[in-house]
Design a protein around this motif. Structure first.
Motif, PDB file in Angstrom:
ATOM      1  N   GLN A 188       0.226  -0.923   0.122  1.00  0.00           N
ATOM      2  CA  GLN A 188      -0.166   0.567   0.239  1.00  0.00           C
ATOM      3  C   GLN A 188       1.027   1.141  -0.128  1.00  0.00           C
ATOM      4  O   GLN A 188       0.441   2.399  -0.910  1.00  0.00           O
ATOM      5  CB  GLN A 188      -1.067   0.196   1.328  1.00  0.00           C
ATOM      6  CG  GLN A 188      -1.472   1.138   1.113  1.00  0.00           C
ATOM      7  CD  GLN A 188      -2.448   1.287   0.436  1.00  0.00           C
ATOM      8  OE1 GLN A 188      -3.768   0.444   0.076  1.00  0.00           O
ATOM      9  NE2 GLN A 188      -3.344   2.124  -0.506  1.00  0.00           N
ATOM     10  N   GLN A 189       1.998   0.838   0.922  1.00  0.00           N
ATOM     11  CA  GLN A 189       3.219   2.636   0.677  1.00  0.00           C
ATOM     12  C   GLN A 189       3.515   2.819  -0.643  1.00  0.00           C
ATOM     13  O   GLN A 189       3.327   3.785  -1.422  1.00  0.00           O
ATOM     14  CB  GLN A 189       4.201   2.274   1.671  1.00  0.00           C
ATOM     15  CG  GLN A 189       3.822   2.347   2.964  1.00  0.00           C
ATOM     16  CD  GLN A 189       2.641   3.482   3.678  1.00  0.00           C
ATOM     17  OE1 GLN A 189       3.587   4.684   3.104  1.00  0.00           O
ATOM     18  NE2 GLN A 189       2.807   3.366   4.366  1.00  0.00           N
ATOM     19  N   ALA A 191       1.512   1.373  -4.031  1.00  0.00           N
ATOM     20  CA  ALA A 191       1.172   2.247  -4.375  1.00  0.00           C
ATOM     21  C   ALA A 191       0.393   3.294  -4.054  1.00  0.00           C
ATOM     22  O   ALA A 191      -0.446   4.191  -4.809  1.00  0.00           O
ATOM     23  CB  ALA A 191      -0.471   1.577  -4.077  1.00  0.00           C
ATOM     24  N   THR A 192       0.585   4.387  -2.780  1.00  0.00           N
ATOM     25  CA  THR A 192       0.203   5.371  -2.931  1.00  0.00           C
ATOM     26  C   THR A 192       0.961   6.262  -2.741  1.00  0.00           C
ATOM     27  O   THR A 192       1.440   7.827  -3.506  1.00  0.00           O
ATOM     28  CB  THR A 192      -0.400   4.774  -0.653  1.00  0.00           C
ATOM     29  OG1 THR A 192      -1.222   4.943  -0.245  1.00  0.00           O
ATOM     30  CG2 THR A 192      -0.685   6.744  -0.581  1.00  0.00           C
ATOM     31  N   ASN A 193       2.493   6.207  -2.394  1.00  0.00           N
ATOM     32  CA  ASN A 193       3.320   7.185  -2.225  1.00  0.00           C
ATOM     33  C   ASN A 193       4.616   7.361  -3.765  1.00  0.00           C
ATOM     34  O   ASN A 193       5.401   8.088  -4.297  1.00  0.00           O
ATOM     35  CB  ASN A 193       4.427   6.773  -1.413  1.00  0.00           C
ATOM     36  CG  ASN A 193       3.604   7.401   0.096  1.00  0.00           C
ATOM     37  OD1 ASN A 193       3.154   7.915   0.162  1.00  0.00           O
ATOM     38  ND2 ASN A 193       4.207   6.017   1.366  1.00  0.00           N
ATOM     39  N   THR A 194       4.038   6.606  -4.658  1.00  0.00           N
ATOM     40  CA  THR A 194       5.547   6.083  -6.543  1.00  0.00           C
ATOM     41  C   THR A 194       3.657   6.724  -7.328  1.00  0.00           C
ATOM     42  O   THR A 194       2.623   6.493  -7.142  1.00  0.00           O
ATOM     43  CB  THR A 194       5.718   5.067  -6.013  1.00  0.00           C
ATOM     44  OG1 THR A 194       4.343   3.537  -6.465  1.00  0.00           O
ATOM     45  CG2 THR A 194       6.872   4.774  -5.358  1.00  0.00           C
ATOM     46  N   ALA A 199       3.100   1.390  -9.569  1.00  0.00           N
ATOM     47  CA  ALA A 199       2.071   1.688  -8.460  1.00  0.00           C
ATOM     48  C   ALA A 199       0.258   1.021  -8.877  1.00  0.00           C
ATOM     49  O   ALA A 199      -0.395   0.749  -8.003  1.00  0.00           O
ATOM     50  CB  ALA A 199       1.959   3.206  -8.496  1.00  0.00           C
ATOM     51  N   ASP A 200      -0.544   1.913 -10.143  1.00  0.00           N
ATOM     52  CA  ASP A 200      -1.496   0.748 -10.562  1.00  0.00           C
ATOM     53  C   ASP A 200      -1.143  -0.897 -10.507  1.00  0.00           C
ATOM     54  O   ASP A 200      -2.770  -1.158 -10.453  1.00  0.00           O
ATOM     55  CB  ASP A 200      -1.427   1.636 -11.941  1.00  0.00           C
ATOM     56  CG  ASP A 200      -1.256   2.810 -11.645  1.00  0.00           C
ATOM     57  OD1 ASP A 200      -1.291   3.626 -10.967  1.00  0.00           O
ATOM     58  OD2 ASP A 200      -1.495   3.497 -13.473  1.00  0.00           O
ATOM     59  N   GLY A 203      -1.772  -0.975  -6.678  1.00  0.00           N
ATOM     60  CA  GLY A 203      -3.404  -1.068  -6.272  1.00  0.00           C
ATOM     61  C   GLY A 203      -4.264  -1.768  -6.938  1.00  0.00           C
ATOM     62  O   GLY A 203      -4.894  -2.883  -5.117  1.00  0.00           O
ATOM     63  N   ARG A 207      -6.754  -4.608  -4.398  1.00  0.00           N
ATOM     64  CA  ARG A 207      -8.299  -4.173  -4.662  1.00  0.00           C
ATOM     65  C   ARG A 207      -8.610  -5.744  -5.216  1.00  0.00           C
ATOM     66  O   ARG A 207      -9.633  -5.857  -4.316  1.00  0.00           O
ATOM     67  CB  ARG A 207      -8.524  -3.472  -5.644  1.00  0.00           C
ATOM     68  CG  ARG A 207      -8.574  -1.984  -5.458  1.00  0.00           C
ATOM     69  CD  ARG A 207      -9.009  -1.381  -6.057  1.00  0.00           C
ATOM     70  NE  ARG A 207      -8.490  -1.126  -7.389  1.00  0.00           N
ATOM     71  CZ  ARG A 207      -7.593  -0.448  -8.621  1.00  0.00           C
ATOM     72  NH1 ARG A 207      -6.517   0.231  -7.578  1.00  0.00           N
ATOM     73  NH2 ARG A 207      -6.951  -0.194  -9.351  1.00  0.00           N
TER      74      ARG A 207
END
Length: 307
Positions: A188-189, A191-194, A199-200, A203, A207
């Motif tokens: 999650q880090q 996916a969120t910070n890059t 990252a997609d 993510g 999901r």
């Protein structure tokens, strides 16, 4: 008697002309009133009656054309064409607005446009029937395979970005896990910070796990969507670590070091390819200009001396 007859005939003609002139404005007024009534009726017509005329050009012409092209594309392509196109879309990152139906319709429309363009070029350039047929067939095939070529190029560029971003993402995951976070929180880090295709993908994997898919299945799905050897190696290592209970931090540390080594080796390989790749432009572009600049004045001086 004759004069009276002629005079009476003239008076009757004048009376008919006056009557026609008197009635003419009434006829014009009635025709104008009829036209205004028609326009008023069209303006005041219910929306259900004018809905067909109010539709834009894309809905009236392009949508039926796309639907017919889609039906024809489904007939031409094989039974497994949907799965193959969906796999190509996954490799390309599912570009916005692109789906299986659009690709199939685009192939048919592209084939039609390529056929027409090839025919026009063949008629304008080529003189013989053979060359015209070559232009027509070439334009048809190029238009038919243009969506595939586009998806291939997008997938290739995306794969290159994934390969560049993977070592840094693994370093971030390693630091996150060693600082006390779990694997899912570390993902999650990333996916969120890059920002980027990696990252997609992470993510999307999260999901899928939130929807009930197991971690191993989500990781394998990630490897199938990316079609990159480095990511597949990472997926295999994480699946084995999850199955045998190996510490995740240790596996991530090894994977991140291996990815950095591979990145350095790829950079060294490309650096060693530079002398080979520069040979052709050196021979055909740089050396001729250098010879002209160095030998040109000497050749001119020698020609002046001998002549």
């Amino acid at each position: 008697m004759t004069m009276l007859f002629v005079l009476g005939f003239l008076l009757v003609g004048v009376a008919i002309a006056l009557l026609a002139m008197a009635l003419r404005p009434v006829e014009e007024a009635s025709s104008i009133n009829k036209s205004l009534a028609v326009l008023r009726a069209m303006t005041d017509a219910p929306k259900e009656l004018t809905k067909e005329l109010d539709k834009p050009f894309a809905d009236r012409v392009l949508s039926p054309l796309r639907s017919r092209a889609l039906a024809l594309g489904r007939r031409i392509t094989g039974a497994d064409a949907t799965d193959r196109i969906r796999a190509k879309l996954d490799l390309a990152g599912n570009p916005a607005g692109w789906n299986v139906d659009r690709v199939m319709a685009g192939k048919v429309l592209g084939a039609g446009v390529g056929f027409v363009v090839g025919l026009l070029i063949g008629l304008l350039i080529a003189d013989s029937l053979t060359y015209r047929l070559l232009f027509v067939v070439g334009g048809f095939l190029l238009g038919f395979f243009t969506p595939n070529l586009y998806l291939y190029q997008v997938a290739y560029d995306r794969t290159q970005r994934l390969q560049r971003e993977l070592p840094d993402a693994l370093d971030l995951m390693t630091i996150s896990v060693e600082s006390g976070l779990g694997f899912d929180a570390a993902v999650q880090q990333v996916a969120t910070n890059t920002v980027g295709p990696l990252a997609d993908e992470f993510g999307r994997m999260l999901r899928e796990m939130q929807l009930g898919m197991g971690r191993s299945e989500a990781l394998r799905s990630l490897g199938d969507r990316t079609n990159l050897d480095d990511i597949r190696s990472f997926v295999s290592a994480m699946v084995q670590a999850d199955a045998f209970g190996i510490p995740v931090a240790q596996v991530l540390r090894v994977q991140s070091g291996e990815m950095r080594t591979k990145r350095r080796q790829r950079a060294e390989e490309r650096a060693q390819q530079v002398p080979v790749k520069i040979t052709i432009p050196l021979i055909f572009c740089i050396l001729p200009a250098l010879f002209v600049a160095i030998m040109g004045p000497a050749v001119i001086h020698m020609m002046d001396s001998f002549l």
